[in-house]
Design an enzyme around this catalytic site. Structure first.
Site, PDB file in Angstrom:
ATOM      1  N   CYS A   7       0.988  -1.039  -0.033  1.00 12.50           N
ATOM      2  CA  CYS A   7      -0.219   0.088   0.014  1.00 12.50           C
ATOM      3  C   CYS A   7       1.015   1.216  -0.054  1.00 12.50           C
ATOM      4  O   CYS A   7       1.674   1.500   1.006  1.00 12.50           O
ATOM      5  CB  CYS A   7      -0.775  -0.249   1.198  1.00 12.50           C
ATOM      6  SG  CYS A   7      -1.600   1.505   1.678  1.00 12.50           S
TER       7      CYS A   7
ATOM      8  N   CYS B 212      -1.122   4.254  -5.988  1.00  9.50           N
ATOM      9  CA  CYS B 212      -1.786   3.363  -5.048  1.00  9.50           C
ATOM     10  C   CYS B 212      -2.050   1.712  -5.857  1.00  9.50           C
ATOM     11  O   CYS B 212      -2.406   1.912  -6.958  1.00  9.50           O
ATOM     12  CB  CYS B 212      -3.311   4.093  -5.073  1.00  9.50           C
ATOM     13  SG  CYS B 212      -4.499   3.115  -4.091  1.00  9.50           S
TER      14      CYS B 212
HETATM   15  N1  DGL Z   1      -4.101   0.215  -1.905  1.00 16.35           N
HETATM   16  C1  DGL Z   1      -3.839   1.432  -0.964  1.00 16.35           C
HETATM   17  C2  DGL Z   1      -2.733   2.245  -1.530  1.00 16.35           C
HETATM   18  O1  DGL Z   1      -1.826   1.794  -2.295  1.00 16.35           O
HETATM   19  C3  DGL Z   1      -4.855   1.876  -0.260  1.00 16.35           C
HETATM   20  C4  DGL Z   1      -5.910   2.588  -1.025  1.00 16.35           C
HETATM   21  C5  DGL Z   1      -6.912   2.915   0.217  1.00 16.35           C
HETATM   22  O2  DGL Z   1      -7.470   1.979   1.007  1.00 16.35           O
HETATM   23  O3  DGL Z   1      -7.677   4.189   0.335  1.00 16.35           O
HETATM   24  O4  DGL Z   1      -2.681   3.569  -1.354  1.00 16.35           O
END
Ligand code: DGL
Length: 261
Positions: free
Chosen positions: A69, A181
């Protein structure tokens, strides 16, 4: 290996890890109770990550953690590295990689609002080479669309178009887009379509963490302490039920609930 994210983004990254390194066993935490991470405070994200690692550490001998993430990586990685004594790998938007590829010198960076506002991201935007322009979109809505897509559900094309309006309204669109993301890895086709340009290069920033993971397992030649892949979710709800079918393509031996508090 412990790997976690708020949702489907981490799973798409895990798929890439699996493909490159099929022998690694892992525990995946889907922290769906706290989804979306993008609208949480830095403090919440730091504390949440510490809780996740500590809970798993008590049950299993973790040797490496992968934060799948960008949001958590940009705000919490340095604190987590100080707190724990095993390697913690994160994923970060790679402006440097985009600078090498862009031809029209316009780079797009799309990420959650928390990632965009983090001092890490602000700093790399500030340090970009002067011949490039970086067009930034900070959105917490695109991850929701990715969550729908992974479940095979319909999503609004208008919402998608609205997110990309700032890039579609200008004459010169970015030719290189940093997907800041992990959720957005699932939407490459849709983004290409909405921007109506055949020549877009996506930087998904997975290359460096993949190399770091590979290097770790090569160097330590760790015997896999975990014998089977385990999936934990932090909330049982309708969305989780909808995801179960998709999870079949992963080699999860058990799917269990975990309380994170
Ligand atoms: N998948 C995550 C990222 O790379 C988080 C997305 C979220 O939960 O807002 O930022």
């Amino acid at each position: 290996m412990l790997i976690f994210d708020s949702g489907a983004g981490g799973l798409s990254f895990l798929k890439i890890i699996n493909k490159r390194m099929p022998n690694i066993k892992y525990i995946y935490i889907l922290d769906n109770e706290a989804f979306p991470y993008g609208n949480k405070t830095e403090l919440f994200l730091i504390e949440r990550s510490i809780k996740i690692i500590n809970i798993i550490k008590k049950k299993y001998p973790i040797t490496i953690v992968v934060i799948a993430c960008n949001t958590v990586s940009t705000v919490a990685l340095s604190t987590l590295r100080k707190k724990f004594n095993f390697p913690i790998i994160g994923i970060f938007p790679r402006i440097k990689a985009a600078e090498k590829i862009t031809k029209n010198k316009i780079i797009g960076l799309i990420a959650t609002k928390r990632t965009i506002n983090s001092s890490y991201t602000q700093n790399i935007i500030y340090k970009k080479s002067s011949c490039n322009i970086i067009k930034v979109i900070g959105t917490n809505k695109l991850a929701l669309i990715a969550e729908k897509k992974i479940r095979g559900l319909k999503f609004s094309k208008i919402s998608l178009a609205n997110i990309f309006k700032p890039w579609n309204q200008v004459q010169k669109k970015p030719d290189t887009i940093i997907l800041g993301c992990t959720h957005f890895l699932l939407l490459k086709k849709e983004i290409k379509k909405i921007l109506c340009t055949p020549y877009i290069y996506f930087i998904d920033s997975t290359e460096i963490p993949l190399l770091q993971i590979k290097k770790y397992f090569a160097k330590f030649n760790k015997n896999q302490i975990i014998q089977k892949n385990i999936f934990f979710y932090s909330e049982y709800n309708k969305e989780l039920r909808e995801l179960l079918f998709f999870l079949k393509q992963y080699d999860f031996y058990t799917i269990q609930h975990i309380i994170i508090n």
